[in-house]
Each structure stands twice: as structure tokens, then as C-alpha cells.
Design a protein around this motif. Structure first.
Motif, PDB file in Angstrom:
ATOM      1  N   MET A  35      12.162  10.880   8.800  1.00 40.56           N
ATOM      2  CA  MET A  35      13.266  10.510   9.660  1.00 40.56           C
ATOM      3  C   MET A  35      14.338   9.818   8.813  1.00 40.56           C
ATOM      4  SD  MET A  35      13.369   7.875  12.878  1.00 40.56           S
ATOM      5  CE  MET A  35      13.033   8.918  14.257  1.00 40.56           C
ATOM      6  N   ASN A  36      15.543  10.146   9.077  1.00 38.06           N
ATOM      7  CA  ASN A  36      16.647   9.539   8.363  1.00 38.06           C
ATOM      8  C   ASN A  36      16.730   8.057   8.707  1.00 38.06           C
ATOM      9  OD1 ASN A  36      18.990   8.968   7.046  1.00 38.06           O
ATOM     10  ND2 ASN A  36      20.179  10.595   8.021  1.00 38.06           N
ATOM     11  N   VAL A  37      17.002   7.236   7.719  1.00 39.90           N
ATOM     12  CA  VAL A  37      17.061   5.791   7.924  1.00 39.90           C
ATOM     13  C   VAL A  37      18.162   5.418   8.915  1.00 39.90           C
ATOM     14  CG1 VAL A  37      17.492   3.597   6.765  1.00 39.90           C
ATOM     15  CG2 VAL A  37      16.102   5.331   5.653  1.00 39.90           C
ATOM     16  N   TRP A  38      19.289   6.099   8.843  1.00 33.81           N
ATOM     17  CA  TRP A  38      20.403   5.770   9.735  1.00 33.81           C
ATOM     18  C   TRP A  38      20.096   6.117  11.185  1.00 33.81           C
ATOM     19  CZ3 TRP A  38      23.524   2.299   8.246  1.00 33.81           C
ATOM     20  CH2 TRP A  38      23.803   2.148   6.897  1.00 33.81           C
ATOM     21  N   ILE A  39      19.298   7.145  11.405  1.00 32.42           N
ATOM     22  CA  ILE A  39      18.878   7.462  12.770  1.00 32.42           C
ATOM     23  C   ILE A  39      17.981   6.351  13.295  1.00 32.42           C
ATOM     24  CG2 ILE A  39      17.536   9.062  14.185  1.00 32.42           C
ATOM     25  CD1 ILE A  39      18.514  11.308  12.333  1.00 32.42           C
ATOM     26  N   ALA A  40      17.069   5.866  12.468  1.00 30.15           N
ATOM     27  CA  ALA A  40      16.189   4.765  12.871  1.00 30.15           C
ATOM     28  C   ALA A  40      16.996   3.503  13.166  1.00 30.15           C
ATOM     29  CB  ALA A  40      15.154   4.497  11.792  1.00 30.15           C
ATOM     30  N   ILE A  41      17.989   3.218  12.355  1.00 33.50           N
ATOM     31  CA  ILE A  41      18.842   2.045  12.583  1.00 33.50           C
ATOM     32  C   ILE A  41      19.615   2.193  13.882  1.00 33.50           C
ATOM     33  CG2 ILE A  41      20.866   0.792  11.721  1.00 33.50           C
ATOM     34  CD1 ILE A  41      19.770   1.323   8.886  1.00 33.50           C
ATOM     35  N   ALA A  42      20.171   3.374  14.134  1.00 31.87           N
ATOM     36  CA  ALA A  42      20.935   3.603  15.365  1.00 31.87           C
ATOM     37  C   ALA A  42      20.034   3.485  16.590  1.00 31.87           C
ATOM     38  CB  ALA A  42      21.600   4.978  15.328  1.00 31.87           C
ATOM     39  N   LEU A  43      18.833   4.038  16.525  1.00 30.42           N
ATOM     40  CA  LEU A  43      17.907   3.929  17.656  1.00 30.42           C
ATOM     41  C   LEU A  43      17.482   2.482  17.895  1.00 30.42           C
ATOM     42  CD1 LEU A  43      15.649   7.075  17.133  1.00 30.42           C
ATOM     43  CD2 LEU A  43      17.387   6.707  18.898  1.00 30.42           C
ATOM     44  N   THR A  44      17.307   1.737  16.835  1.00 30.12           N
ATOM     45  CA  THR A  44      16.975   0.322  16.979  1.00 30.12           C
ATOM     46  C   THR A  44      18.112  -0.447  17.627  1.00 30.12           C
ATOM     47  OG1 THR A  44      15.546   0.456  15.034  1.00 30.12           O
ATOM     48  CG2 THR A  44      16.236  -1.743  15.736  1.00 30.12           C
ATOM     49  N   CYS A  45      19.345  -0.146  17.228  1.00 28.17           N
ATOM     50  CA  CYS A  45      20.514  -0.807  17.823  1.00 28.17           C
ATOM     51  C   CYS A  45      20.619  -0.490  19.307  1.00 28.17           C
ATOM     52  CB  CYS A  45      21.790  -0.376  17.113  1.00 28.17           C
ATOM     53  SG  CYS A  45      21.946  -1.018  15.448  1.00 28.17           S
ATOM     54  N   VAL A  46      20.430   0.769  19.665  1.00 34.16           N
ATOM     55  CA  VAL A  46      20.503   1.155  21.070  1.00 34.16           C
ATOM     56  C   VAL A  46      19.381   0.483  21.860  1.00 34.16           C
ATOM     57  CG1 VAL A  46      20.242   3.111  22.653  1.00 34.16           C
ATOM     58  CG2 VAL A  46      21.697   3.315  20.643  1.00 34.16           C
ATOM     59  N   GLY A  47      18.192   0.437  21.296  1.00 35.92           N
ATOM     60  CA  GLY A  47      17.074  -0.213  21.972  1.00 35.92           C
ATOM     61  C   GLY A  47      17.313  -1.702  22.182  1.00 35.92           C
ATOM     62  N   CYS A  48      17.859  -2.375  21.179  1.00 29.64           N
ATOM     63  CA  CYS A  48      18.158  -3.809  21.329  1.00 29.64           C
ATOM     64  C   CYS A  48      19.234  -4.036  22.376  1.00 29.64           C
ATOM     65  CB  CYS A  48      18.607  -4.390  19.989  1.00 29.64           C
ATOM     66  SG  CYS A  48      17.272  -4.547  18.792  1.00 29.64           S
ATOM     67  N   TYR A  49      20.242  -3.182  22.385  1.00 28.97           N
ATOM     68  CA  TYR A  49      21.307  -3.309  23.387  1.00 28.97           C
ATOM     69  C   TYR A  49      20.741  -3.107  24.796  1.00 28.97           C
ATOM     70  CZ  TYR A  49      25.572  -2.526  25.998  1.00 28.97           C
ATOM     71  OH  TYR A  49      26.566  -2.606  26.931  1.00 28.97           O
ATOM     72  N   LEU A  50      19.895  -2.096  24.969  1.00 31.31           N
ATOM     73  CA  LEU A  50      19.314  -1.836  26.286  1.00 31.31           C
ATOM     74  C   LEU A  50      18.384  -2.968  26.727  1.00 31.31           C
ATOM     75  CD1 LEU A  50      18.615   2.002  26.074  1.00 31.31           C
ATOM     76  CD2 LEU A  50      20.419   0.824  27.365  1.00 31.31           C
ATOM     77  N   ALA A  51      17.651  -3.560  25.800  1.00 31.94           N
ATOM     78  CA  ALA A  51      16.785  -4.686  26.153  1.00 31.94           C
ATOM     79  C   ALA A  51      17.621  -5.882  26.594  1.00 31.94           C
ATOM     80  CB  ALA A  51      15.901  -5.068  24.970  1.00 31.94           C
ATOM     81  N   LYS A  52      18.713  -6.136  25.891  1.00 27.62           N
ATOM     82  CA  LYS A  52      19.610  -7.233  26.278  1.00 27.62           C
ATOM     83  C   LYS A  52      20.252  -6.949  27.632  1.00 27.62           C
ATOM     84  CE  LYS A  52      22.030 -10.934  25.115  1.00 27.62           C
ATOM     85  NZ  LYS A  52      21.456 -12.212  24.829  1.00 27.62           N
TER      86      LYS A  52
END
Length: 101
Positions: A1-18
Motif C-alpha cells: 500500500m502506498n504510504v500516502w494512501i495510508a496517511i490520507a485514510l488515517t486523516c479521514v478516519g481521525c476527522y470522522l472520529a472527531k
């Protein structure tokens, strides 16, 4: 998996949790079970992180000086020592065991 895809998914997940936390009704947060879990969850996470940092070495179990230092800190906590004494005991025991081994 591309690192930038993992970073983007993590950002979206953190935003949705907030966002989920902000959308939670106040009545749901006032329940006794939720209050109890909210009080205990940080302690459980900190204990898990401490255990992982103390006893893990890559993918292997490590029983070294860090475990002795953690035991010394736990003993100092049981004896109700001040925080700086707890940290000092852990440092001294860890350094002593490391120097001996």
C-alpha cells in the motif's frame, strides 16, 4: 500500500472520529456507564503502551533492564512514593541492571 494512501485514510478516519464525538448527543455522554468507561479508558491505554514499550523488541518478547525498572516503579507506587521518586527509582534500577548485564 502506498504510504500516502495510508496517511490520507488515517486523516479521514481521525476527522470522522472527531466529527462523531461532536455529533454525539449530550444525554448519551451523561450515562454512568459512559462516564465510567471514559474515566478508565486513558488508564488502560497508558498501561498497554507502557507494557508494549517495556516488553517488546520488534516482534519478540524482551525481558531486560526495562522490566526491572518498571517493577521498581510499581513498587514505589505501591509504597505511595512521590512521582519524582518513582521515576528516579525506575531510572536507577534500569541503569543498574543494564550496567550489570
Amino acid at each position: 500500500m502506498n504510504v500516502w494512501i495510508a496517511i490520507a485514510l488515517t486523516c479521514v478516519g481521525c476527522y470522522l472520529a472527531k466529527l462523531l464525538g461532536l455529533l454525539m448527543p449530550a444525554g448519551a455522554l451523561e450515562r454512568p456507564l459512559v462516564r465510567r468507561l471514559a474515566a478508565l479508558l486513558p488508564v488502560a491505554l497508558l498501561a498497554a503502551l507502557t507494557a508494549q514499550q517495556t516488553f517488546a523488541d520488534g516482534q519478540y518478547l524482551a525481558l531486560d533492564a526495562r522490566g526491572a525498572g518498571l517493577a521498581a516503579a510499581a513498587l514505589a507506587l505501591v509504597l505511595r512514593a512521590p512521582f519524582l521518586v518513582v521515576v528516579g527509582a525506575a531510572v536507577v534500577v534500569t541503569a543498574g541492571v543494564h550496567a550489570l548485564g
